[in-house]
Design a protein around this motif. Sequence first.
Motif, mmCIF file in Angstrom:
data_model
loop_
_atom_site.group_PDB
_atom_site.id
_atom_site.type_symbol
_atom_site.label_atom_id
_atom_site.label_comp_id
_atom_site.label_asym_id
_atom_site.label_seq_id
_atom_site.Cartn_x
_atom_site.Cartn_y
_atom_site.Cartn_z
ATOM 1 N N TRP A 127 3.427 10.206 5.437
ATOM 2 C CA TRP A 127 3.697 8.801 5.014
ATOM 3 C C TRP A 127 4.846 7.946 5.669
ATOM 4 C CZ3 TRP A 127 1.607 12.845 2.303
ATOM 5 C CH2 TRP A 127 0.425 12.639 1.738
ATOM 6 N N TYR A 179 0.667 3.111 7.680
ATOM 7 C CA TYR A 179 -0.326 2.917 6.347
ATOM 8 C C TYR A 179 -0.028 1.393 5.802
ATOM 9 C CZ TYR A 179 -1.789 7.600 6.369
ATOM 10 O OH TYR A 179 -2.383 8.824 6.849
ATOM 11 N N HIS A 183 -2.651 0.576 8.277
ATOM 12 C CA HIS A 183 -4.056 0.817 7.854
ATOM 13 C C HIS A 183 -4.443 -0.053 6.764
ATOM 14 C CE1 HIS A 183 -3.646 4.570 9.601
ATOM 15 N NE2 HIS A 183 -4.914 5.190 9.136
ATOM 16 N N LEU A 185 -5.487 -4.221 6.050
ATOM 17 C CA LEU A 185 -6.412 -5.226 6.627
ATOM 18 C C LEU A 185 -5.721 -6.714 6.226
ATOM 19 C CD1 LEU A 185 -9.147 -3.166 5.920
ATOM 20 C CD2 LEU A 185 -9.890 -4.847 7.704
ATOM 21 N N ALA A 295 9.693 -6.865 3.208
ATOM 22 C CA ALA A 295 8.420 -7.780 2.634
ATOM 23 C C ALA A 295 8.597 -7.550 1.304
ATOM 24 C CB ALA A 295 7.366 -7.075 3.430
ATOM 25 N N GLN A 296 8.746 -6.380 0.784
ATOM 26 C CA GLN A 296 8.898 -6.447 -0.631
ATOM 27 C C GLN A 296 9.862 -7.115 -1.308
ATOM 28 O OE1 GLN A 296 6.316 -4.665 -1.803
ATOM 29 N NE2 GLN A 296 6.688 -5.344 -3.904
ATOM 30 N N THR A 299 9.236 -10.550 -2.553
ATOM 31 C CA THR A 299 8.479 -11.009 -3.666
ATOM 32 C C THR A 299 9.536 -10.955 -4.874
ATOM 33 O OG1 THR A 299 8.163 -8.473 -4.406
ATOM 34 C CG2 THR A 299 6.489 -9.543 -2.948
ATOM 35 N N ASP A 380 6.844 4.679 -3.121
ATOM 36 C CA ASP A 380 6.659 3.379 -3.187
ATOM 37 C C ASP A 380 7.853 2.671 -3.330
ATOM 38 O OD1 ASP A 380 4.663 1.456 -3.240
ATOM 39 O OD2 ASP A 380 4.263 1.422 -5.630
ATOM 40 N N ALA B 31 -12.325 -8.323 0.837
ATOM 41 C CA ALA B 31 -11.225 -9.178 1.447
ATOM 42 C C ALA B 31 -11.835 -10.061 2.447
ATOM 43 C CB ALA B 31 -10.027 -8.039 2.107
ATOM 44 N N ASP B 42 -4.697 -15.747 1.427
ATOM 45 C CA ASP B 42 -4.265 -14.403 1.910
ATOM 46 C C ASP B 42 -4.928 -13.318 1.443
ATOM 47 O OD1 ASP B 42 -3.140 -12.705 3.879
ATOM 48 O OD2 ASP B 42 -1.013 -12.706 3.118
ATOM 49 N N VAL B 43 -5.250 -12.269 2.255
ATOM 50 C CA VAL B 43 -6.098 -11.241 1.528
ATOM 51 C C VAL B 43 -5.568 -10.062 2.131
ATOM 52 C CG1 VAL B 43 -8.196 -12.479 1.213
ATOM 53 C CG2 VAL B 43 -7.883 -11.400 3.203
ATOM 54 N N GLN B 44 -5.784 -9.019 1.480
ATOM 55 C CA GLN B 44 -5.541 -7.548 1.969
ATOM 56 C C GLN B 44 -6.696 -6.551 1.632
ATOM 57 O OE1 GLN B 44 -1.491 -5.984 1.138
ATOM 58 N NE2 GLN B 44 -0.660 -7.405 2.214
ATOM 59 N N ALA B 45 -6.602 -5.604 2.378
ATOM 60 C CA ALA B 45 -7.709 -4.501 2.045
ATOM 61 C C ALA B 45 -7.148 -3.224 2.575
ATOM 62 C CB ALA B 45 -8.880 -4.722 2.250
ATOM 63 N N TYR B 46 -7.010 -2.080 1.899
ATOM 64 C CA TYR B 46 -6.443 -0.887 2.077
ATOM 65 C C TYR B 46 -7.005 0.535 1.523
ATOM 66 C CZ TYR B 46 -3.045 -1.621 -1.377
ATOM 67 O OH TYR B 46 -2.268 -1.817 -2.459
ATOM 68 N N PRO B 47 -6.975 1.442 2.230
ATOM 69 C CA PRO B 47 -7.564 2.835 1.536
ATOM 70 C C PRO B 47 -6.363 3.331 0.988
ATOM 71 C CG PRO B 47 -7.017 3.383 3.877
ATOM 72 C CD PRO B 47 -6.591 1.812 3.730
ATOM 73 N N PHE B 49 -3.628 5.693 1.006
ATOM 74 C CA PHE B 49 -2.803 6.293 2.306
ATOM 75 C C PHE B 49 -2.748 7.579 2.270
ATOM 76 C CE2 PHE B 49 -0.372 2.142 1.351
ATOM 77 C CZ PHE B 49 -1.503 1.277 2.018
ATOM 78 N N LYS B 69 1.244 -16.436 0.682
ATOM 79 C CA LYS B 69 0.964 -15.225 1.566
ATOM 80 C C LYS B 69 1.627 -13.768 0.791
ATOM 81 C CE LYS B 69 3.033 -13.359 5.916
ATOM 82 N NZ LYS B 69 1.696 -12.866 6.590
ATOM 83 N N TRP B 71 3.270 -10.779 0.337
ATOM 84 C CA TRP B 71 4.202 -9.928 0.861
ATOM 85 C C TRP B 71 4.304 -8.554 0.242
ATOM 86 C CZ3 TRP B 71 5.703 -10.892 5.464
ATOM 87 C CH2 TRP B 71 6.119 -12.032 6.022
ATOM 88 N N ASP B 72 3.751 -8.366 -0.823
ATOM 89 C CA ASP B 72 3.711 -7.224 -1.678
ATOM 90 C C ASP B 72 2.876 -6.108 -1.033
ATOM 91 O OD1 ASP B 72 3.831 -5.548 -3.857
ATOM 92 O OD2 ASP B 72 2.295 -6.101 -4.966
ATOM 93 N N ARG B 73 4.111 -5.023 -0.837
ATOM 94 C CA ARG B 73 3.384 -3.784 -0.130
ATOM 95 C C ARG B 73 3.376 -2.697 -1.103
ATOM 96 N NH1 ARG B 73 2.512 -7.261 3.215
ATOM 97 N NH2 ARG B 73 3.706 -7.743 4.835
ATOM 98 N N ALA B 74 3.738 -2.910 -2.453
ATOM 99 C CA ALA B 74 3.896 -1.687 -3.469
ATOM 100 C C ALA B 74 2.283 -1.496 -3.826
ATOM 101 C CB ALA B 74 4.548 -2.226 -4.562
ATOM 102 N N ALA B 75 2.301 -0.344 -4.481
ATOM 103 C CA ALA B 75 1.089 0.162 -4.932
ATOM 104 C C ALA B 75 0.588 -0.865 -6.125
ATOM 105 C CB ALA B 75 1.000 1.502 -5.180
ATOM 106 N N GLU B 77 -0.180 -1.325 -9.866
ATOM 107 C CA GLU B 77 -0.142 -0.662 -11.087
ATOM 108 C C GLU B 77 -1.145 -0.979 -12.085
ATOM 109 O OE1 GLU B 77 3.883 0.581 -12.315
ATOM 110 O OE2 GLU B 77 4.344 -0.779 -10.587
#
Lengths: 420, 199
Positions: A127, A179, A183, A185, A295-296, A299, A380, B31, B42-47, B49, B69, B71-75, B77
């Motif tokens: 990761w 990731y 990974h 899109l 990026a985070q 937000t 995370d 997406a 804006d859209v995102q799609a991901y598996p 990880f 846009k 910018w959130d990269r967090a999981a 919840e």
Amino acid sequence: MTQTEIADKEKNIKILTGNYAAAHAYMQSRVGVISAYPITPQSPVVEKISEFIRDGKLKAKFLLVESEHSAAAACCAASATGSRVGTATSAHGLMLMYEMLPWASGTRLPIVINLATRSCGAPWSIWDDHSDFIAARDVGWIQFMCEDNQEIYDTNFQAFKIAEDPRVYVPTIVAYDGYLLSHTLMPVQLENQENIDAFLPPLKHHINLSDISQIKGVGPVTTPNIIKREEGTAPGYYEFRYALQKALENSIDVIKEVHDEFAEKFGRSYGNGLFKTYKTEDADTIIFAMGSVSAQTRTVIEKLRADGLKIGLVTLRLFRPFPVKYLRDFFKGKKNIVIFDRAIGYGYEGVLCYELKAALYGLQDPPFIKGFIVGLGGRDVKGEHIIEGVHRALELSKKGEITYETEFLGLKLDELDFLD
Amino acid sequence: MTENNTDWETISIVIIGRGGMGAVTACEIIAEAAYLSGNFVDVQAYPTFGTERRGTPVQAFAKLSRKEKIWDRAAIEHPNIIIVLDVTVLNEVIASSIEKNGIFIINSDKEPQFFAKKFNLPNSIKIIVADINKLAVERGLIIDGAPMVNTPILGLLSRSLTELNLDNINKVVQKRMSNELAKLNIELIQEGFNLAKML
């Protein structure tokens, strides 16, 4: 998609992973040679490129090799022949390439590596963090960190143009979070081939190995001192390495110039090309971060401002050469800097943290600086961690308290039931 | 109950299933279709990880944003929408993670009330159920011996998230598949849409 199809559409937006954005950029940069070895999370980059080659969309030689070390060696050799060369890797792949990295920079070969960042073992982890990116710091490469998939695509064209500029001739790493971008899109605006070709003309290399009469030698043995002979004077290692350092220092102007030209041609810009600012106009407290962490942070800036803080964000795009002069100018007069690092200089502290501290040395009335570690090994990074760090830093700033221990946000030691 | 248009600024979607069921592909289609609809900037799609293996429980994710846009990269919840391809991987933890006005979309031969009761879901959560397995088997959408439910179930999603209308989903499916397979998928998406039982 063929290149003519790209040219046909005025606005060709595709939903692509970061890895595929990188692969498309390689194709449209018309790389001549790719040599790579698969590693998670980078592998889809070179898988896609091999598809492009198979389908005849990219006329390039794909060199299959048995390791990343060989991939890097093959890239060096191919680049020395005057070909445009790229590869991609992650984590231990980059570490296996490591031996060749100073060869590439010392020989001034304009190779580009796309790095899908990943933590370095042990313990084993596939990761994301920035440990691999940071580990490539001191070998004389230019290093970019991207924040979204569009930036990956755009930065690749700039990277080739910068690396191949005769004022520079330095290999370049284009990195992006494994990731989280590699990974995921996202919409990416693809540019038509004609415009890319106009921006990035074919490589005119300074070494042409195909012309035997012109070969002056690549990667010669040097001595501590200059050697003078009848046939000419050979610089020592010292002079070669001085030239590399000067090329890196001078590259900042080229990086800005190339960024500005790209922005003018394609309408997308990334701050001043070196770093990006967000809500910094009236800010006295600045968060400093890169990639996914930055990026985070975006937000939560509005939320922090709604709480009455005059706070903004600086996203570092160019990690090497470190844009010291521009950072000093920017941070002059700021009150507080909060730094979030997704990598550690082990035994010291977060790498961005100590780099920025050093860059601001000697400023009058220097800002208070506090750094935090976040998100190693793919943990995370949440907005709440950034908020927690900002409040902690401002509390220390108020007391004027300088701390010497690294602080990790998002640790879960309390959930380890075998600890007292 | 009628179709509901949600007014979330950003919509987070989690698809749960097993490796090989096409959860990731479904998120990618969502997406792309959302972006194509023009209703999302804006859209995102991901598996998930990491590594995925056939047959093991997997999750895939999508984030859709109307104005800003992403910018959130967090999981994610608390997903706004949970789509269940295989009920055997649905558990208390997943069920209770849904946002309080969320939408549950489930491939099952049971009634929506069954799931409301089983997972003690509040009335504010919409539950949409259809037996997509049966549909896929009957219509022969079978790949490697397993019924493919990942695209037909998008008909149910379109029922609850009308901005993601069938036209856009179908266009994306058409682009990604061979003609014959796309035709069957598109028919089943429509039938899934029609079969939806909602609570």
